[in-house]
Design an enzyme around this catalytic site. Sequence first.
Site, mmCIF file in Angstrom:
data_model
loop_
_atom_site.group_PDB
_atom_site.id
_atom_site.type_symbol
_atom_site.label_atom_id
_atom_site.label_comp_id
_atom_site.label_asym_id
_atom_site.label_seq_id
_atom_site.Cartn_x
_atom_site.Cartn_y
_atom_site.Cartn_z
ATOM 1 C CG ASP A 29 31.402 101.066 -46.919
ATOM 2 O OD1 ASP A 29 31.157 100.983 -45.708
ATOM 3 O OD2 ASP A 29 32.447 101.574 -47.380
ATOM 4 C CG HIS B 190 27.561 95.465 -40.258
ATOM 5 N ND1 HIS B 190 27.501 94.150 -39.848
ATOM 6 C CD2 HIS B 190 28.573 95.522 -41.152
ATOM 7 C CE1 HIS B 190 28.438 93.454 -40.477
ATOM 8 N NE2 HIS B 190 29.098 94.260 -41.262
ATOM 9 C CG ASN C 34 38.453 97.296 -38.489
ATOM 10 O OD1 ASN C 34 37.666 96.423 -38.135
ATOM 11 N ND2 ASN C 34 39.435 97.054 -39.326
#
Length: 340
Positions: free
Chosen positions: A13, A43, A40
Amino acid sequence: MTCSVLVGGAWGDEGKGKCITYLCDNDKPNIIARAGVGPNAGHSVEFNGEKYGLRLVPSGFMHTDAKLLIGAGVLVDTDVFFNELDYLGKYKLKGRTHVDYRCSILTEDHKKRDKGSEHLFKKIGSTGSGCGPANSDRVLRTAKMAKDIPELEDYVSDVALETNEAIDNGEDVFIEGSQGFALSLYYGTYPYVTSKDTTASTFAADVGVGPTKVDEVINVFKAYITRVGEGPFATEISQEEAEKLDIEEYGTVTGRRRRVGLFDMDLAKESCMINGATQIALTCVDRLYPNCAKTQDYSDLSADTKSFISDIETATGVPVTIISTGPDLKDTIDLRSELL
């Protein structure tokens, strides 16, 4: 001509999607290759006023002359893959997007085992996408490979060969990693980590590129840190404190609210050392320093922002070359020419 690897500096993140979009739109590499664990990790990409959330297709998709490749080390969920091809249809991905024939395939059984695991799903905070069980099956040598899946027949290739030939021919190759350094199975906050290593070395190996062929390693940090899921977080602040800073974020894949913390210089130093970073991209500067929002010239940054950047460079020994001051591509300060 260069081969560059982009890696997340913390727990994911970090704003990798914005950096990848900017670098690929600006530099126009011949190949953009996806490395990392699998679907998993998401973006977030914003381009021409539209927002996209991607889990498998490389985030540089808007550069329509580039080949988009998914390396052998990446787990492939065929549903996610084909959904993204359709989702990004106007960018003409079909014909230029390929999966390495050696990729392991995620199945519904993997997802069921993931979500049904008290340890993975509830204690560790897995996304439930099946990546842990799928990587376990790869280690046990029972996983299916992309070359065995009929529906992928037109989409498989030898990504390692394509990538190395491009490098040997003097073309530009951009390798985008997912997750973040502190989620590495080896170097992260074990056991609250993902199911494989997430450093630049492994990202290069994911697409079949040897270390001597990598020219640049771009380590991405957010001006503050966030984390989804359980695990230690040395600089974490309360959500109330985060809200006072006007910071409230949610995971691209899980939708879970992200935990928020202050920038961690010790983590940044270790991340740059183990990743072998040659450059740092710093994102969300405008969130921490609102007076710098949409600034496009380094000289226009406030004194406290410049001091913060200088502190990062001093602590890590790595130059900050990309500074993001907003979600739009134009809200970027690019200092790479100063390295020449």
